[in-house]
Design a protein around this motif. Structure first.
Motif, PDB file in Angstrom:
ATOM      1  N   ALA A   1      49.831   0.965 123.094  1.00 36.57           N
ATOM      2  CA  ALA A   1      48.684   0.134 123.340  1.00 36.57           C
ATOM      3  C   ALA A   1      47.862   0.143 121.998  1.00 36.57           C
ATOM      4  O   ALA A   1      47.724   1.352 121.730  1.00 36.57           O
ATOM      5  N   ARG A   2      47.502  -0.873 121.034  1.00 37.25           N
ATOM      6  CA  ARG A   2      47.122  -0.702 119.796  1.00 37.25           C
ATOM      7  C   ARG A   2      45.683  -1.567 120.003  1.00 37.25           C
ATOM      8  O   ARG A   2      45.413  -2.083 120.959  1.00 37.25           O
ATOM      9  N   VAL A   3      44.877  -1.712 118.969  1.00 37.49           N
ATOM     10  CA  VAL A   3      43.841  -2.439 118.766  1.00 37.49           C
ATOM     11  C   VAL A   3      44.059  -3.552 117.943  1.00 37.49           C
ATOM     12  O   VAL A   3      44.395  -3.307 116.542  1.00 37.49           O
ATOM     13  N   ALA A   4      43.947  -4.809 117.962  1.00 31.83           N
ATOM     14  CA  ALA A   4      44.402  -5.855 117.192  1.00 31.83           C
ATOM     15  C   ALA A   4      42.974  -6.684 117.156  1.00 31.83           C
ATOM     16  O   ALA A   4      42.215  -7.071 117.903  1.00 31.83           O
ATOM     17  N   VAL A   5      42.922  -7.186 115.699  1.00 28.86           N
ATOM     18  CA  VAL A   5      41.993  -8.096 115.390  1.00 28.86           C
ATOM     19  C   VAL A   5      42.708  -9.439 115.125  1.00 28.86           C
ATOM     20  O   VAL A   5      43.859  -9.715 114.406  1.00 28.86           O
ATOM     21  N   VAL A   6      42.395 -10.540 115.770  1.00 31.65           N
ATOM     22  CA  VAL A   6      42.859 -11.943 115.514  1.00 31.65           C
ATOM     23  C   VAL A   6      41.821 -13.059 114.868  1.00 31.65           C
ATOM     24  O   VAL A   6      40.795 -13.182 115.766  1.00 31.65           O
ATOM     25  N   THR A   7      41.935 -13.508 113.830  1.00 38.33           N
ATOM     26  CA  THR A   7      40.983 -14.334 113.294  1.00 38.33           C
ATOM     27  C   THR A   7      41.509 -15.874 113.758  1.00 38.33           C
ATOM     28  O   THR A   7      42.725 -16.369 113.900  1.00 38.33           O
ATOM     29  N   GLY A   8      40.472 -16.598 113.940  1.00 41.51           N
ATOM     30  CA  GLY A   8      40.611 -17.845 114.301  1.00 41.51           C
ATOM     31  C   GLY A   8      41.384 -18.161 116.015  1.00 41.51           C
ATOM     32  O   GLY A   8      42.038 -18.917 116.164  1.00 41.51           O
ATOM     33  N   ALA A   9      40.630 -17.281 116.607  1.00 42.24           N
ATOM     34  CA  ALA A   9      41.552 -16.878 117.948  1.00 42.24           C
ATOM     35  C   ALA A   9      40.892 -17.699 119.042  1.00 42.24           C
ATOM     36  O   ALA A   9      41.363 -17.757 120.243  1.00 42.24           O
ATOM     37  N   ALA A  10      40.059 -18.744 118.651  1.00 40.30           N
ATOM     38  CA  ALA A  10      39.292 -19.544 119.638  1.00 40.30           C
ATOM     39  C   ALA A  10      40.246 -20.877 119.927  1.00 40.30           C
ATOM     40  O   ALA A  10      40.142 -21.444 120.794  1.00 40.30           O
ATOM     41  N   SER A  11      41.302 -20.990 119.108  1.00 48.27           N
ATOM     42  CA  SER A  11      41.897 -22.216 119.158  1.00 48.27           C
ATOM     43  C   SER A  11      43.257 -22.061 118.373  1.00 48.27           C
ATOM     44  O   SER A  11      43.645 -21.385 117.649  1.00 48.27           O
ATOM     45  N   GLY A  12      44.202 -22.998 118.969  1.00 46.40           N
ATOM     46  CA  GLY A  12      45.549 -22.985 118.476  1.00 46.40           C
ATOM     47  C   GLY A  12      46.302 -21.909 118.304  1.00 46.40           C
ATOM     48  O   GLY A  12      46.593 -21.194 119.314  1.00 46.40           O
ATOM     49  N   ILE A  13      46.961 -21.693 117.146  1.00 45.00           N
ATOM     50  CA  ILE A  13      47.744 -20.644 116.792  1.00 45.00           C
ATOM     51  C   ILE A  13      47.070 -19.258 117.111  1.00 45.00           C
ATOM     52  O   ILE A  13      47.697 -18.509 117.793  1.00 45.00           O
ATOM     53  N   GLY A  14      45.958 -19.077 116.607  1.00 45.36           N
ATOM     54  CA  GLY A  14      45.184 -17.984 116.893  1.00 45.36           C
ATOM     55  C   GLY A  14      44.849 -17.488 118.152  1.00 45.36           C
ATOM     56  O   GLY A  14      45.103 -16.190 118.585  1.00 45.36           O
ATOM     57  N   LEU A  15      44.699 -18.543 119.212  1.00 45.66           N
ATOM     58  CA  LEU A  15      44.325 -18.381 120.516  1.00 45.66           C
ATOM     59  C   LEU A  15      45.632 -17.881 121.100  1.00 45.66           C
ATOM     60  O   LEU A  15      45.816 -17.064 122.115  1.00 45.66           O
ATOM     61  N   GLY A  16      46.946 -18.588 120.666  1.00 55.03           N
ATOM     62  CA  GLY A  16      48.020 -18.105 121.565  1.00 55.03           C
ATOM     63  C   GLY A  16      48.442 -16.927 120.970  1.00 55.03           C
ATOM     64  O   GLY A  16      49.224 -16.049 121.948  1.00 55.03           O
ATOM     65  N   VAL A  17      48.357 -16.318 119.868  1.00 52.85           N
ATOM     66  CA  VAL A  17      48.410 -15.116 119.503  1.00 52.85           C
ATOM     67  C   VAL A  17      47.642 -13.945 120.046  1.00 52.85           C
ATOM     68  O   VAL A  17      48.153 -13.036 120.843  1.00 52.85           O
ATOM     69  N   ALA A  18      46.387 -14.433 120.473  1.00 61.27           N
ATOM     70  CA  ALA A  18      45.681 -13.334 121.032  1.00 61.27           C
ATOM     71  C   ALA A  18      46.204 -12.869 122.488  1.00 61.27           C
ATOM     72  O   ALA A  18      46.166 -12.004 123.042  1.00 61.27           O
ATOM     73  N   LEU A  19      46.604 -14.087 123.216  1.00 62.07           N
ATOM     74  CA  LEU A  19      47.154 -14.215 124.582  1.00 62.07           C
ATOM     75  C   LEU A  19      48.317 -13.403 124.511  1.00 62.07           C
ATOM     76  O   LEU A  19      48.393 -12.451 125.489  1.00 62.07           O
ATOM     77  N   ARG A  20      49.181 -13.406 123.443  1.00 62.15           N
ATOM     78  CA  ARG A  20      50.483 -12.831 123.702  1.00 62.15           C
ATOM     79  C   ARG A  20      50.222 -11.270 123.320  1.00 62.15           C
ATOM     80  O   ARG A  20      50.610 -10.379 123.717  1.00 62.15           O
ATOM     81  N   LEU A  21      49.094 -10.979 122.405  1.00 65.79           N
ATOM     82  CA  LEU A  21      49.031  -9.502 122.172  1.00 65.79           C
ATOM     83  C   LEU A  21      48.269  -8.774 123.021  1.00 65.79           C
ATOM     84  O   LEU A  21      48.687  -7.727 123.757  1.00 65.79           O
ATOM     85  N   ALA A  22      47.530  -9.491 123.949  1.00 73.87           N
ATOM     86  CA  ALA A  22      46.690  -9.120 125.217  1.00 73.87           C
ATOM     87  C   ALA A  22      47.834  -8.847 126.242  1.00 73.87           C
ATOM     88  O   ALA A  22      47.850  -7.723 126.924  1.00 73.87           O
ATOM     89  N   GLU A  23      48.924  -9.556 126.353  1.00 69.26           N
ATOM     90  CA  GLU A  23      50.068  -9.413 127.414  1.00 69.26           C
ATOM     91  C   GLU A  23      50.855  -8.306 126.850  1.00 69.26           C
ATOM     92  O   GLU A  23      51.386  -7.635 127.918  1.00 69.26           O
ATOM     93  N   ALA A  24      50.703  -7.979 125.831  1.00 65.98           N
ATOM     94  CA  ALA A  24      51.630  -6.910 125.280  1.00 65.98           C
ATOM     95  C   ALA A  24      50.870  -5.343 125.537  1.00 65.98           C
ATOM     96  O   ALA A  24      51.352  -4.470 125.185  1.00 65.98           O
ATOM     97  N   GLY A  25      49.611  -5.624 126.060  1.00 64.63           N
ATOM     98  CA  GLY A  25      48.742  -4.347 126.116  1.00 64.63           C
ATOM     99  C   GLY A  25      47.797  -3.811 125.443  1.00 64.63           C
ATOM    100  O   GLY A  25      47.280  -2.962 125.554  1.00 64.63           O
ATOM    101  N   HIS A  26      47.715  -4.806 124.258  1.00 67.02           N
ATOM    102  CA  HIS A  26      46.758  -4.220 123.014  1.00 67.02           C
ATOM    103  C   HIS A  26      45.341  -4.727 123.712  1.00 67.02           C
ATOM    104  O   HIS A  26      44.977  -5.886 124.204  1.00 67.02           O
ATOM    105  N   ALA A  27      44.402  -4.086 123.180  1.00 65.75           N
ATOM    106  CA  ALA A  27      42.993  -4.609 123.149  1.00 65.75           C
ATOM    107  C   ALA A  27      42.771  -5.386 122.042  1.00 65.75           C
ATOM    108  O   ALA A  27      43.658  -5.500 120.784  1.00 65.75           O
TER     109      ALA A  27
END
Ligand code: NAD
Length: 248
Positions: free
Chosen positions: A3-29
């Motif tokens: 489990a790691r710590v991830a920063v995602v920019t543009g995470a409220a919408s579109g691609i960034g939101l999708g990335v935030a979901l995937r990284l959270a599913e992978a167990g990262h904060a």
């Protein structure tokens, strides 16, 4: 996977939101950064409700001071930041003659300088941990060129160059840096451009793609999550096409 710590920019919408979901599913904060504070809050609340560690920050990536404060807060809250995905971006359609100095500076400040500052701020933690993953979201328009987008295309070409430069500078330190240059992804940005008539609609563009449809954010997010995994440690400095077989 750790489990790691991830920063995602543009995470409220579109691609960034999708990335935030995937990284959270992978167990990262996940720290969700966006200039759209309520949108980022809603996304973080959704992730928290699913049992993930997530926090939202309203921040403009063109504001270096705000980014410095935000990265420091994320570090204090969750620990060293070892995953960074930069998806915050804006586009604009202007003939070359209509690109004012102000428009040029604004697009470059958000898309290129904003990306650089996030990458620069993430490096010290990654060096200290001896492990890091960065994925920048660029654009296939920087590979092909695009009319009425000289400022945008230049900014995204800069992102591709930055990605390669960081990859070489930090390759021996366990840090990988790659870019995904999307072509047509069904997001609010792309829909808005279609509705304004700046580009054909998503459906028309999607039909031109060899696989027969536009991408959805999760197409990009799935590859991004892989590039952020331990398994992707030998991939760096690459332009990873996730484009259904075409770029325009
Ligand atoms: N959708 C496509 O077809 C496509 C194609 C090529 C490249 N891209 C790139 O993908 C990235 C994501 O775009 P998307 O399609 O998901 O768009 P989107 O508009 O759905 O999401 C972009 C997010 O970035 C945020 N943002 C914009 N400016 C910001 C700033 N200054 N500070 C902080 N946040 C900011 C927005 O609020 C939004 O939440 C962008 O960099 C875009 O250029 C998209």
């Amino acid at each position: 996977m750790s489990a790691r710590v991830a920063v995602v920019t543009g995470a409220a919408s579109g691609i960034g939101l999708g990335v935030a979901l995937r990284l959270a599913e992978a167990g990262h904060a996940v720290a969700l950064l966006d200039r759209d504070g309520p949108g980022a809050e809603a996304a973080a609340a959704d992730l928290t409700a699913r049992g993930s560690r997530a926090v939202a920050y309203e921040v403009d990536v063109a504001d270096r001071g705000a980014l410095e404060r935000t990265f420091a807060e994320v570090r204090t809250r969750f620990g060293p930041i070892t995953i960074l995905v930069t998806s915050a971006g804006i586009e604009s359609f202007d003939a070359v003659a209509d690109i004012t100095p102000e428009k040029w500076d604004h697009i470059l400040a958000v898309n290129l300088t904003g990306t650089f500052v996030c990458m620069q701020l993430a490096v010290p933690d990654m060096l200290a941990e001896g492990w890091g993953r960065m994925v920048t979201i660029s654009s296939s328009s920087a590979q092909s060129g695009a009319p009425h987008m000289a400022h945008y295309v230049a900014s995204k070409g800069g992102v591709i160059g930055l990605t390669k430069a960081f990859a070489r500078e930090f390759a021996s330190a366990g840090i990988t840096v790659n870019t995904i240059p999307p072509t047509i992804v069904d997001t609010p940005m792309a829909r808005h451009a279609g509705e304004k008539g700046d580009v054909p609609s998503i459906d028309v563009l999607g039909a031109m793609v060899p696989v027969g449809r536009a991408a959805v954010p999760d197409d990009i997010a799935a590859t991004t999550a892989f590039l952020c995994s331990d398994d992707a440690g030998y991939i760096t400095g690459q332009i990873i096409g996730v484009n259904g077989g075409m770029y325009i």
